[in-house]
Structures are given as C-alpha cells and as structure tokens.
Design an enzyme around this catalytic site. Structure first.
Site, short mmCIF file in Angstrom:
data_model
loop_
_atom_site.label_atom_id
_atom_site.label_comp_id
_atom_site.label_asym_id
_atom_site.label_seq_id
_atom_site.Cartn_x
_atom_site.Cartn_y
_atom_site.Cartn_z
N ARG A 1 -44.63 52.04 139.33
CA ARG A 1 -44.00 50.56 138.57
C ARG A 1 -43.28 51.98 137.71
NH1 ARG A 1 -49.20 48.16 139.00
NH2 ARG A 1 -49.36 48.95 136.96
N LYS B 1 -38.85 35.70 127.37
CA LYS B 1 -38.50 34.76 128.11
C LYS B 1 -39.98 34.58 128.48
CE LYS B 1 -39.84 34.81 132.95
NZ LYS B 1 -39.48 35.98 133.72
N GLU C 1 -36.86 28.85 130.16
CA GLU C 1 -36.43 28.91 131.00
C GLU C 1 -37.41 27.62 132.04
OE1 GLU C 1 -37.63 32.31 133.68
OE2 GLU C 1 -36.72 31.93 135.42
N LYS D 1 -31.75 29.33 130.70
CA LYS D 1 -31.94 30.15 132.06
C LYS D 1 -32.89 28.90 132.76
CE LYS D 1 -34.28 33.69 134.45
NZ LYS D 1 -34.69 35.18 134.54
P1 13P Z 1 -35.13 35.42 140.35
O1 13P Z 1 -33.76 35.21 139.46
O2 13P Z 1 -35.56 36.66 140.36
O3 13P Z 1 -35.35 33.85 140.84
O4 13P Z 1 -36.23 35.66 139.08
C1 13P Z 1 -35.53 35.39 137.17
C2 13P Z 1 -36.37 35.34 136.42
O5 13P Z 1 -36.63 35.70 135.96
C3 13P Z 1 -38.18 34.38 136.75
O6 13P Z 1 -38.40 34.22 135.63
#
Ligand code: 13P
Length: 338
Positions: A46, A136, A177, A219
């Site tokens: 990773r 996030k 998000e 987001k």
């Molecule tokens: P994806 O663009 O693969 O949807 O991932 C973005 C992300 O951070 C989801 O939480």
C-alpha cells in the site's frame, strides 16, 4: 475560527485547472482494488503504491490536494520523507479521510449512516499537527424501492454538518460529501430528484450549524442514470441536469465543487466534467475529486511490478492532465488518443 485561512485553503483546493486525488481508500477497499490486479495488500505494498502516485513527476500541475487514509498520513517515501511533507513540498495540500465508514441505519432496511464523530475533535487536532489541511466525510444515499427515506437523508445531513463544524474549528477545510449512489436501475430524473432533496437537506443543516460556506468544498455525485438503467442518459443530459440541480440547491458562497466519480469510467467522468465547465456563468469552480477515475488505468499499468512504476505514473499523469483540462472546459475526447 480563522475564516480567511479556511477560505484560502478551500480556494487552493479548487484552483483553476486543478483538482483533488482521492487516495483515501480504507484498508478493505484498497484490498479490493489490489485483488483486481492480483497484488497482495500489505502495509508495504500500500505504501509503495501511494508513493508511485505521490511522486509522479509534475503531478502538482493538475493536482491541488490528495485525500489520504490514516495509515498513509503516517507513512513515508522510501527515502524517509513523510508523505504529507513530500506533498506539501510539491505544493500539493495533504487531506485526510476522517469518517469511520458506513453502518446500517437501524429500522431502515437498505439505508446507511456514516459513523466517526466520537473523538473527532481530538483526531482533527492530531491530523492538523501531521500536516492535513482538509478532511473528507462521505455520506451514502442509495436509491431503490421506497428509499431513500427522509430519516436517512436528514440523519446523514446532520452528521455532515456536525463534522464540518468540528473541522472548521480545527482549521481544517471540510469536504462535504453526500454521495447519491449510481448503483441500481433508476432513471436520471430519479437521481436528480433525490440529489435535489439531499443537497437541500445538507445546506439546511450546514446553515443551521453556522458553517462558513466559503470555507468548505462540496463533493457531490453527478446527476446520472443508474448503472443498470435500461436507458442511460447522454453526457450532455448528465451535464445539463447536474448543473441545474447544483444551481438550484448549492449557495454561490460555497468555495468550490469537486465531484466524485462514483463508478463512472475514466473517460465518462472526464467528459461529464468538461461539458459542465463549457456552460456559462457557473457560480463556483467545478472540478474533480476522483478516486477510481484517476487511478484505475494507473493501477492496471503498474500491476505491482517495480519495473512498471514509471508506466503507472505516466497513465496517472495523463488522467490528471485531461481532468485538469476538463475543469477548465478545455477537454476533447480526441485528446484521449493524442
Ligand atoms: P470515486 O471517485 O472512486 O467515487 O472516489 C471518490 C471518493 O473519495 C469517494 O468517497
């Protein structure tokens, strides 16, 4: 709370021609990605894969920030430089996923609620000391028979607002998000309806919690047909519907919008972003915060082979470049093969 500093960071995250790399896959999610290329997921593989991404030459031309996972924020390059310091030295802002993932919402079959508020203030203080300047938190809303319910939408919106307040208090810009999933067979119209309800609820709670909107990055999902829908909307319809719903439900004060890719193909995600940015008079910068749509080809090109690090980086750089163009409305599908 330092509003000027929050605004400055948020604006840098959505700077012209740049977007965010979401490399915050949890240990279980990155294992799934590695399974796809037959690479064992260990702390070292990773770390090595993240080093490939973060040391891509000239990445900072198109990448403003990187969302890291807790483990990655504590890791270093082979040369012993902490990833957060290596990114900051390139002018790339380190960010951190702080939610603890989703759990079933009791009493609401098929619906999820995001956990992670307990002790968050303390964790944010530590993350700030480790160099993170944004965070996030992902809420997940699924579309299906009888769902989403108001309770699911409102619970997730309230948690996003509580998270955002704690972040801003800690001098960290929250990426808010609320993801309406594109799994399922629903139409683009149904996605638009649900996305509208979700954004309405989220901004209601953000305002109720006195969140400084100039110091957040939203987001969202794009408004798009379900993956299994019998009829998929065209790219122009996706761009049209997404901009319409954002114009109706996202205050102009928000510093910027950085979309998730959510299972779209790499080229779809780029084309959709470009078509939106070709529209006039958008009140906020629209850019990308992609995970899969920035990494899938790079993962395949690398395939865990130390001899193919440069190949993986070249593919990642290309996607970052094309998405950077799309964030300016300057992409064309012909550039894919140029
Ligand atoms: P994806 O663009 O693969 O949807 O991932 C973005 C992300 O951070 C989801 O939480």
């Amino acid at each position: 709370m330092n509003h000027a500093e929050l605004h400055k960071i948020a604006k840098a995250m959505v700077a012209p021609g740049k977007g965010i790399l979401a490399a915050d896959e949890s240990t279980s999610t990155i294992k799934k990605r590695f399974d796809g290329i037959k690479v064992e997921s260990t702390e070292e593989t990773r770390r090595g894969y993240r080093e490939l991404l973060f040391t891509t030459p000239a990445m900072a031309e198109h990448i403003s920030g990187v969302i890291l996972y807790d483990e990655t924020l504590r890791q270093s390059t082979k040369a012993g430089v902490r990833f957060a310091d290596a990114l900051a030295a390139l002018g790339v802002i380190p960010g951190i996923k702080v939610d603890a993932g989703t759990k079933p919402l009791p009493g609401f079959p098929g619906e999820l609620v995001t956990e992670g508020l307990d002790g968050l203030g303390k964790r944010l203080a530590e993350y700030h000391s480790l160099g993170a300047r944004f965070a996030k938190w992902r809420a997940v809303i699924d579309i299906g028979a009888g769902i989403p319910t108001c309770t699911c939408i409102e619970s997730n919106a309230e948690l996003l607002a509580r998270y955002a307040g704690l972040c801003q208090e800690a001098g960290i810009v929250p990426i808010v998000e609320p993801e309406v999933l594109m799994d399922g067979a629903h139409s683009i119209d149904r996605c638009e309806e649900v996305t509208a309800d979700v954004l309405e609820a989220v901004f209601d709670r953000l305002n109720a919690h006195r969140i400084y909107l100039e110091g957040i990055v939203l987001k969202p999902n794009m408004v798009i047909s379900g993956q299994k829908a019998p009829h998929r909307a065209t790219p122009e319809q996706v761009a049209e519907a997404t901009v319409r719903v954002l114009n109706r439900h996202v205050p102009a004060a928000v510093a910027g919008i950085a979309f998730l890719s959510g299972g779209q193909s790499e080229t779809e995600a780029t084309l959709h972003l470009d078509l939106m940015n070709k529209k006039p008079n958008l009140p906020w910068p629209l850019t990308f915060s992609y995970g899969r749509a920035l990494q899938q080809s790079a993962l395949n090109a690398w395939s865990g082979d130390a001899a193919k690090i440069a190949a993986g980086q070249a593919v990642f750089k290309k996607r970052a470049h094309l998405n950077g163009l799309a964030s300016l409305g300057k992409y064309a599908p012909a550039l894919e093969t140029a």
